[in-house]
Design a protein around this motif. Structure first.
Motif, short mmCIF file in Angstrom:
data_model
loop_
_atom_site.label_atom_id
_atom_site.label_comp_id
_atom_site.label_asym_id
_atom_site.label_seq_id
_atom_site.Cartn_x
_atom_site.Cartn_y
_atom_site.Cartn_z
N LEU A 1 54.62 -95.06 47.49
CA LEU A 1 54.71 -93.95 46.55
C LEU A 1 54.37 -94.38 45.13
O LEU A 1 53.71 -93.66 44.39
CB LEU A 1 56.11 -93.34 46.58
CG LEU A 1 56.43 -92.45 47.77
CD1 LEU A 1 57.90 -92.06 47.74
CD2 LEU A 1 55.56 -91.22 47.77
N ASN B 1 52.39 -96.71 44.24
CA ASN B 1 50.97 -97.06 44.12
C ASN B 1 50.04 -95.86 44.22
O ASN B 1 48.83 -96.00 44.06
CB ASN B 1 50.59 -98.10 45.19
CG ASN B 1 51.19 -99.44 44.90
OD1 ASN B 1 51.43 -99.79 43.75
ND2 ASN B 1 51.45 -100.20 45.95
N MET B 2 50.59 -94.67 44.46
CA MET B 2 49.75 -93.49 44.56
C MET B 2 49.26 -93.08 43.18
O MET B 2 50.00 -93.13 42.21
CB MET B 2 50.55 -92.30 45.14
CG MET B 2 50.78 -92.37 46.60
SD MET B 2 51.63 -90.88 47.11
CE MET B 2 51.43 -90.97 48.84
N PRO B 3 47.99 -92.69 43.11
CA PRO B 3 47.49 -92.23 41.81
C PRO B 3 48.08 -90.85 41.49
O PRO B 3 48.30 -90.03 42.35
CB PRO B 3 45.98 -92.13 42.03
CG PRO B 3 45.79 -92.04 43.50
CD PRO B 3 46.96 -92.71 44.13
N VAL B 4 48.31 -90.64 40.20
CA VAL B 4 48.89 -89.37 39.76
C VAL B 4 47.82 -88.37 39.44
O VAL B 4 46.81 -88.58 38.94
CB VAL B 4 49.79 -89.60 38.54
CG1 VAL B 4 50.38 -88.29 38.06
CG2 VAL B 4 50.88 -90.58 38.89
#
Length: 103
Positions: free
Chosen positions: A98, A100-103
């Motif tokens: 979570l 490392n997920m791009p925003v």
């Protein structure tokens, strides 16, 4: 090891989850998950204390405690602890994913 109480609890949780008509908020889900983790940790702790108590009683020569009782209690606590460690590892992996997920 008695499986029946565990199966009954799991079936009750399934029925509760499927019959829930009220949508849960994030706070409710978080608190329920926190309570579930807390209960699991307390159960593992209780198993470890029980195992340690049986081992101490056996070492002191209590005639009511057999070696097989001690070994079964020890294996139960070991399996419970290993399961807890695996759940923790999966939670940490999910958290890292979570983050490392791009925003």
């Amino acid at each position: 090891m008695k499986i029946d109480p565990m199966m009954t609890e799991m079936q009750a949780m399934k029925m509760e989850a499927t019959n829930s008509n009220v949508p849960a908020t994030g706070a409710q889900v978080g608190s329920e998950f926190g309570e579930l983790l807390n209960n699991a940790m307390n159960n593992v702790n209780q198993l470890q204390k029980s195992s340690s108590d049986l081992q101490t009683r056996f070492d002191l020569g209590d005639p009511n405690v057999s070696l097989s009782d001690v070994m079964i209690a020890r294996n139960k606590s070991s399996v419970a602890f290993e399961a807890t460690v695996q759940v923790r590892n999966k939670l940490v992996d999910a958290y890292k994913e979570l983050m490392n997920m791009p925003v």
